[in-house]
Design an enzyme around this catalytic site. Structure first.
Site, short mmCIF file in Angstrom:
data_model
loop_
_atom_site.label_atom_id
_atom_site.label_comp_id
_atom_site.label_asym_id
_atom_site.label_seq_id
_atom_site.Cartn_x
_atom_site.Cartn_y
_atom_site.Cartn_z
N TYR A 53 0.85 -1.20 0.00
CA TYR A 53 0.00 0.00 0.00
C TYR A 53 0.87 1.24 0.00
O TYR A 53 1.83 1.31 0.79
CB TYR A 53 -0.90 0.03 1.25
CG TYR A 53 -2.33 -0.21 0.89
CD1 TYR A 53 -2.99 0.62 -0.01
CD2 TYR A 53 -3.05 -1.26 1.44
CE1 TYR A 53 -4.31 0.41 -0.37
CE2 TYR A 53 -4.38 -1.49 1.09
CZ TYR A 53 -5.00 -0.65 0.19
OH TYR A 53 -6.29 -0.87 -0.17
N GLU A 55 -0.49 4.82 -0.60
CA GLU A 55 -1.28 6.02 -0.92
C GLU A 55 -0.43 7.26 -0.73
O GLU A 55 0.31 7.38 0.27
CB GLU A 55 -2.53 6.08 -0.04
CG GLU A 55 -3.64 5.21 -0.61
CD GLU A 55 -4.75 4.92 0.37
OE1 GLU A 55 -4.50 4.11 1.28
OE2 GLU A 55 -5.83 5.49 0.21
N ASP A 199 -5.80 13.10 -25.91
CA ASP A 199 -5.79 11.72 -25.42
C ASP A 199 -5.01 10.93 -26.47
O ASP A 199 -5.51 10.65 -27.56
CB ASP A 199 -7.23 11.23 -25.30
CG ASP A 199 -7.32 9.79 -24.81
OD1 ASP A 199 -6.30 9.07 -24.90
OD2 ASP A 199 -8.40 9.39 -24.35
N THR A 225 -2.87 5.78 -22.30
CA THR A 225 -2.74 4.49 -21.64
C THR A 225 -1.31 4.04 -21.88
O THR A 225 -0.57 4.65 -22.66
CB THR A 225 -3.71 3.44 -22.24
OG1 THR A 225 -3.49 3.36 -23.64
CG2 THR A 225 -5.16 3.80 -21.96
N LYS A 228 -1.01 0.14 -25.17
CA LYS A 228 -1.34 -0.02 -26.60
C LYS A 228 -0.03 0.03 -27.39
O LYS A 228 0.79 -0.88 -27.24
CB LYS A 228 -2.36 1.05 -27.02
CG LYS A 228 -3.67 0.93 -26.23
CD LYS A 228 -4.72 1.89 -26.71
CE LYS A 228 -6.05 1.67 -26.02
NZ LYS A 228 -6.26 2.52 -24.84
N ARG A 234 -1.14 -2.75 -18.48
CA ARG A 234 -2.41 -2.03 -18.61
C ARG A 234 -2.46 -0.89 -17.60
O ARG A 234 -2.35 -1.13 -16.39
CB ARG A 234 -3.52 -3.04 -18.31
CG ARG A 234 -4.93 -2.61 -18.54
CD ARG A 234 -5.80 -3.83 -18.66
NE ARG A 234 -5.44 -4.54 -19.87
CZ ARG A 234 -5.88 -4.22 -21.09
NH1 ARG A 234 -6.73 -3.23 -21.24
NH2 ARG A 234 -5.49 -4.89 -22.15
N1 DSN Z 1 -11.07 0.16 -25.44
C1 DSN Z 1 -9.96 0.90 -25.98
C2 DSN Z 1 -9.80 0.64 -27.45
O1 DSN Z 1 -10.01 -0.48 -27.85
O2 DSN Z 1 -9.44 1.54 -28.18
C3 DSN Z 1 -10.06 2.31 -25.69
O3 DSN Z 1 -10.19 2.47 -24.33
#
Ligand code: DSN
Length: 432
Positions: A53, A55, A199, A225, A228, A234
């Site tokens: 933990y 925080e 984004d 994110t 990707k 993730r």
């Molecule tokens: N679900 C993601 C995508 O497939 O682009 C975006 O959050």
């Protein structure tokens, strides 16, 4: 512990994990938002750091025993700051949605106006979809793409911005095959006095390696994110090129000092919307950012873009319509509006043949979001496996054969066998 030891300890879950590993190995992963992390990222994501933990932030936690997790978070921050050349980074958001929420809760009050890309035109749920918190909390105005070009319609963006005076404009999306037009959005944002957030969840790896323009100096906030094109675990991320004194007059309670925007963002993430950070994931982010700083990752991202362009050309050669006529990123969107087959049927038929894609709305779609007229295809994962131009030609051929005969069992079986043969040539996670 090796996963095979789970066979005795928890045979049910072992079968599930083995099933998923087999699926990832034996099928072609073409979902544009997915990728295969390195073994190092996997190991750290599954490490003892999950027990801790922490925080708060490095050096100012609400728990003892944070010496080593502080190091991990500092490493993650320092590496991502170098990777994206930015002064501020928060690596704690559990997901891209929470990164976006972090910016919105810092900048907007409920009822404020947000201008974002329509989900059906390539945006994201958190850019103002009525079924998402963003659409419920804010007065959302959506812009779209032009029917002629499939690219953002800046006449419309400007008109909507002038009319509705948004406090925040959001650019980027989850199914926009072209480069995000940061500079053009900045011009509109400046004209109406809006803040600008990009984004970059999808093209983050391409941005980091110069295969996509940088959001700096145009964007006030950048969210992403990490799993990707960036190929990490993730998770989510918030960045600013420079930290700056907040313009809303928010002060520190005791000293009366005007707070920096970065302090406000930190406070929004924790304690505002999250509790304990996922320290194993933050450490795995550090590993991934370290990998992304290496020359091999730049080469990989270049190949991702080349592969997408090659795939797009092969579909065009075979008479398919692509949204915007092609791609300059890692993804393409096949528009099936002029065909009998829907996105839903296409997704299912392709899955049966060992090709994983997702059905996707296309701009001006006449079918529902559960059916759709498009499929989205991305090259990050197959490129991680080492595939190049020759394999892109094969993949286009596989997809075409299935889409021309979506109910044909023998077509599905034949293509599936060829997919499996191709996958055998590009091994994945051999040591697992
Ligand atoms: N679900 C993601 C995508 O497939 O682009 C975006 O959050």
């Amino acid at each position: 512990m090796n996963i095979s030891q789970l066979a005795e300890l928890d045979p049910e879950l072992y079968l599930t994990l083995q099933g998923e590993l087999g699926r990832q190995r034996q099928t072609l992963e073409l979902i544009a938002s997915e990728n295969f992390t390195s073994l190092a990222v996997l190991a750290v994501a599954g490490s003892v750091l999950t027990n801790k933990y922490a925080e708060g932030y490095p050096g100012r936690r609400y728990y003892g025993g944070c010496e080593f997790v502080d190091q991990a978070e500092e490493l993650a921050r320092a590496r991502v700051q170098k990777l994206f050349q930015c002064e501020y980074a928060n690596v704690q958001p559990h997901s891209g949605s929470q990164a976006n929420m972090g910016v919105y809760f810092t900048v907007l009050e409920p009822g404020d106006t947000l201008l974002g890309l329509d989900l059906a035109h390539g945006g994201h749920l958190t850019h103002g979809s009525p079924v998402n918190f963003s659409g419920k909390l804010y007065n959302v105005v959506s812009y779209g793409v032009s029917p002629e070009t499939g690219r953002v319609d800046f006449d419309q963006v400007r008109r909507l911005a002038r009319e509705h005076k948004p406090k925040l404009i959001v650019c980027g999306g989850s199914a926009y095959p072209r480069q995000i037009e940061f500079a053009a959005f900045k011009t509109v944002a400046e004209e109406v006095g809006a803040l600008l957030m990009a984004d970059i969840a999808h093209p983050a790896g391409l941005v980091a390696t110069g295969h996509h323009p940088s959001p700096w100096p145009y964007c006030d906030f950048v969210t992403s994110t990490t799993h990707k094109t960036l190929r990490g675990p993730r998770g989510g991320l918030i960045m600013m090129e420079r930290d700056w004194e907040n313009p809303w007059g928010r002060v520190a309670p005791k000293s009366g000092r005007v707070k920096q925007v970065g302090e406000l963002l930190d406070g929004t993430i924790m304690p505002g919307i999250q509790g304990g950070p996922l320290m194993h994931i933050i450490a795995a982010k550090a590993v991934a950012f370290g990998e992304a700083l290496k020359p091999a990752f730049k080469k990989y991202c270049g190949q991702v873009v080349k592969n997408a362009a090659r795939l797009a050309q092969r579909f065009i050669d075979r008479g398919y319509n692509l949204v915007s006529g092609g791609t300059d990123t890692h993804l393409l969107l096949i528009d099936l509006s002029d065909r009998e087959i829907s996105g839903k049927v296409a997704e299912r038929a392709l899955e049966a043949a060992g090709l994983t894609v997702n059905k996707n709305m296309v701009p001006f779609d006449r079918r529902s979001p559960f059916v759709t007229s498009g499929i989205r295809i991305g090259t990050p994962a197959v490129t991680t496996r080492g595939m190049g131009a020759t394999e892109m030609d094969l993949i286009a051929d596989f997809i075409d054969r299935v889409l021309l005969d979506p109910d044909g069992e023998s077509t599905a079986l034949k293509v599936r066998a060829e997919v499996e043969e191709l996958c055998r040539q590009f091994s994945l996670y051999e040591s697992l």
